[in-house]
Design an enzyme around this catalytic site. Structure first.
Site, PDB file in Angstrom:
ATOM      1  CE1 TYR A  93       0.466   4.493  12.930  1.00  0.00           C
ATOM      2  CE2 TYR A  93       0.444   4.410  15.323  1.00  0.00           C
ATOM      3  CZ  TYR A  93      -0.231   4.490  14.118  1.00  0.00           C
ATOM      4  OH  TYR A  93      -1.605   4.585  14.114  1.00  0.00           O
ATOM      5  N   GLY A 102       0.799  -1.224   0.000  1.00  0.00           N
ATOM      6  CA  GLY A 102       0.000   0.000   0.000  1.00  0.00           C
ATOM      7  C   GLY A 102       0.832   1.274   0.000  1.00  0.00           C
ATOM      8  N   GLY A 103       2.150   1.157   0.201  1.00  0.00           N
ATOM      9  CA  GLY A 103       3.029   2.328   0.133  1.00  0.00           C
ATOM     10  C   GLY A 103       2.901   3.301   1.299  1.00  0.00           C
ATOM     11  CB  CYS A 125      -5.593   4.623   7.295  1.00  0.00           C
ATOM     12  SG  CYS A 125      -4.967   5.094   5.686  1.00  0.00           S
ATOM     13  CB  SER A 156       7.600  -0.151   0.753  1.00  0.00           C
ATOM     14  OG  SER A 156       6.910   1.081   0.830  1.00  0.00           O
ATOM     15  N   GLY A 182      -0.765  -6.087   2.673  1.00  0.00           N
ATOM     16  CA  GLY A 182       0.547  -6.746   2.715  1.00  0.00           C
ATOM     17  C   GLY A 182       1.407  -6.238   3.860  1.00  0.00           C
ATOM     18  CE1 TYR A 209      -5.035   2.289  16.143  1.00  0.00           C
ATOM     19  CE2 TYR A 209      -2.774   1.766  15.543  1.00  0.00           C
ATOM     20  CZ  TYR A 209      -3.776   2.703  15.769  1.00  0.00           C
ATOM     21  OH  TYR A 209      -3.517   4.033  15.612  1.00  0.00           O
TER      22      TYR A 209
END
Ligand SMILES: Cc1cc2nc3c(=O)[nH]c(=O)nc-3n(C[C@H](O)[C@H](O)[C@H](O)COP(=O)(O)OP(=O)(O)OC[C@H]3O[C@@H](n4cnc5c(N)ncnc54)[C@H](O)[C@@H]3O)c2cc1C
Ligand SMILES: *[C@@H]1O[C@H](CO)[C@@H](O)[C@H](O)[C@H]1NC(C)=O
Ligand SMILES: *[C@@H]1O[C@H](CO)[C@@H](O)[C@H](O)[C@H]1NC(C)=O
Ligand SMILES: *[C@@H]1O[C@H](CO)[C@@H](O)[C@H](O)[C@H]1NC(C)=O
Ligand SMILES: *[C@@H]1O[C@H](CO)[C@@H](O)[C@H](O)[C@H]1NC(C)=O
Length: 532
Positions: free
Chosen positions: A472, A107-108, A173, A115, A179, A187
């Protein structure tokens, strides 16, 4: 090697392609041979080299943090978009054979861009999972297979389309990739009732460092344990997760109550700290704290108490009247809706947005420049601490803090059940973020602000070590005194992210990927010495 012929062809294409990138690694002869063979084949997957006119658009496509698209940040040599599982295997085999570092992007949303960008100096190729994004829901089996490149929104939407009484407990979000997200825990608003996304994984398909596809049975429980919470990019390339659905009521209830300092925010947060982790498991109330700067020079702080209740308005009002009457929750503050509507609401989509928006794969917010950090709180923060936070918040610009309550089932699940460790004893998690729009101009000021806030918070949060959430990601945690990220000595950040589970993660990494083929700035290292 046992390869299907199409894998063989792909490998040849890759050899050709990688040879062009890294000319010294293969002889000119084999290049020509591969080239000829390649010409006769139909290209099934897209590969964008840095010279391709679409390269920068593809690189940007899901990159959330513009800090890592700045000109001085190292970019990939190429981006490969596999269209099948076999393509992923071929990429791994070729990468390994030629000694090319691969990075994986779903998802970047990685906070430090690991990534799609690098601070390590080696050339690398990105394997972008964007084309592998199917979701197959099995309502009778209470499960779904979701490919790594799908967003959480796509997963949530497909579940809700198949059943009005099932959901999945992962991130708030909706543009996150499953992935990377589930690999680090994941969470969201149902965490107190059901735990994390990673707590609901039944099976997996993953390509290991030898290019083999493993599932839960063939990888054995050790590796299956490691990939649920140990963070992405360390053990292999997740192709798909088999997730277990959870029951949700036909109607859930949401509310968002806004309070300023003048309206008693400090007292309310004081009470929230005491009750939020003990409330009925069906109730999740997070607090989103932001500065409110107006023209009259009377700046204040706003706390938004934003909640999801897995039930209807009446019992919610009763729970609040009993446990948190100070907030003054009234019936008018509450809205009943379907679970999928609550997904849109919790993330901040405007009322009335169609859930189909979740299928467009577009983030709700424009990408910007940001830096974030996290903490876990185990003891109540005294009023003086809260007041200190308010002055930091008012000082900052583009600042945001989110308090996420723990408790509920999060306290029941043992720390070693999966590799994500933050469980019993945590009252809440703190997320700190600062974002800006003007690139490098104010970057140093913002970075400095969040680092100072983080040092200010030290006395109030978990200690020895101070814990952090791997999703994070924060490269400051591996920084040495000179300000360089210390990639070798990972014990600094390893125990912060994984507590006592870090040691086992290293042992598993050493066993399954001793050459450290899957690596980035904060991947789990093999062969780490634990001296105390
Ligand atoms: C705006 C925003 C909101 C967020 N909200 C939440 C939230 O509500 N809850 C929460 O828990 N987290 C949240 N996060 C954090 C998020 O969970 C992590 O950033 C997560 O790692 C993102 O996964 P991704 O696939 O989108 O990112 P990527 O950048 O694609 O990947 C993240 C990491 O996983 C690796 N990786 C990616 N794909 C694979 C794969 N297929 N196999 C193996 N490794 C892989 C990458 O190499 C990288 O190390 C949020 C992040 C952002 C930016
Ligand atoms: C860019 O790469 C894509 C995918 O491999 C390919 O289809 C396209 O022809 C390339 N464009 C150029 C200008 O090379
Ligand atoms: C802030 O300014 C507004 C508008 O002038 C005023 O109504 C409000 O009372 C002020 N608040 C404080 C705390 O001074
Ligand atoms: C959680 O921790 C508390 C206090 O440390 C303890 O009393 C309780 O038994 C623990 N619960 C579980 C399920 O381990
Ligand atoms: C700003 O850009 C320069 C290079 O142009 C770079 O060296 C520096 O680290 C950047 N500063 C920040 C805070 O990102």
């Amino acid at each position: 090697m046992f390869l299907s012929s199409s894998t063989g062809i792909l490998i040849l294409q890759w050899l050709l392609f990688l040879t062009a990138l890294f000319p010294s690694s293969v002889t000119a002869d084999s290049t020509r041979k591969n080239f000829l063979q390649c010409l006769s084949q139909h290209q099934r997957s897209s590969c964008f080299t840095a010279r391709n006119s679409s390269f920068s658009a593809i690189l940007k496509s899901t990159a959330q943090n513009l800090r890592f698209l700045m000109p001085y940040v190292q970019k990939p040599q190429a981006i490969f978009m596999p269209a099948s599982e076999t393509d992923v295997q071929a990429a791994v085999r070729c990468g390994k054979q030629l000694g090319i570092q691969l990075r994986v992007r779903s998802g970047g949303h990685d906070y430090e861009g690991v990534s799609y960008a690098s601070e390590m100096g080696e050339p690398f190729v990105v394997i972008d999972m964007a084309k592998l994004r199917s979701v197959t829901v099995d309502v009778d089996g209470n499960s779904a297979w979701v490919e790594a490149g799908a967003t959480l929104g796509e997963l949530y939407y497909r579940i809700s389309e198949s059943s009005s009484v099932n959901g999945f407990p992962a991130g708030v979000c909706t543009s996150l990739g499953v992935g990377g997200h589930i690999a680090g825990g994941g969470y969201g608003t149902m965490m107190r009732k059901y735990g994390l996304g990673a707590d609901h994984i039944l099976d997996v398909r993953m390509v290991d460092a030898d290019g083999n596809i493993l599932d839960r049975e063939s990888m054995k429980e050790d590796l299956f344990w490691a990939i649920r919470g140990g963070g992405g990019g360390s053990f292999g390339i997740i192709l798909a997760w088999k997730v277990q659905l959870v029951p949700v009521p036909e109607k859930v209830t949401v509310f968002a109550v806004r309070k300023t300092l003048e309206q008693g925010l400090t007292k309310l947060i004081n009470k929230w700290q005491q009750v939020a982790h003990k409330l009925d498991d069906n109730l999740f109330i997070r607090v989103i704290v932001q500065p409110n700067k107006n023209n009259n020079n009377n700046n204040t702080v706003i706390g938004l108490f934003k909640a999801l209740f897995l039930g209807q308005t009446d019992p919610l009002i009763q729970i609040m009247a009993h446990s948190f009457p100070e907030l003054g929750l009234a019936e008018e503050d509450c809205t009943e809706m379907s679970w999928i509507e609550s997904v849109l609401y919790s993330f901040g989509y405007p009322t009335g947005t169609s859930p189909q928006v979740l299928l467009y794969g577009k983030p709700l917010f424009k990408p910007n420049y940001f830096k974030a950090k996290s903490d876990f709180v185990r003891d109540l923060i005294p009023t003086s601490g809260l007041e200190g936070i308010w002055s930091w918040i008012m000082d900052g610009d583009g600042s945001l803090i989110i308090l996420n309550p723990y408790g509920g089932i999060m306290s029941q699940i043992p720390e070693s059940q999966i590799s994500f460790p933050h469980r019993n004893g945590t009252l809440f998690q703190i997320y700190y973020q600062v974002s800006w729009q003007d690139g490098n101009i104010t970057a140093a000021r913002h970075m400095d602000w969040i680092r100072k806030l983080y040092s200010f918070m030290r006395p109030y949060v978990s200690k020895s070590p101070r814990k952090a959430y791997v999703n994070y990601r924060d490269l400051d945690l591996g920084m040495n005194k000179e300000g360089n990220t210390n990639y070798v000595e990972a014990s600094a950040w390893g125990r912060k992210y994984f507590g006592d589970n870090f040691k086992r993660l290293v042992q598993i990494k050493t066993k399954v990927d001793p050459d450290n083929f899957f690596r980035h700035e904060q991947s789990i290292p093999p062969h780490l010495n634990f001296n105390g």
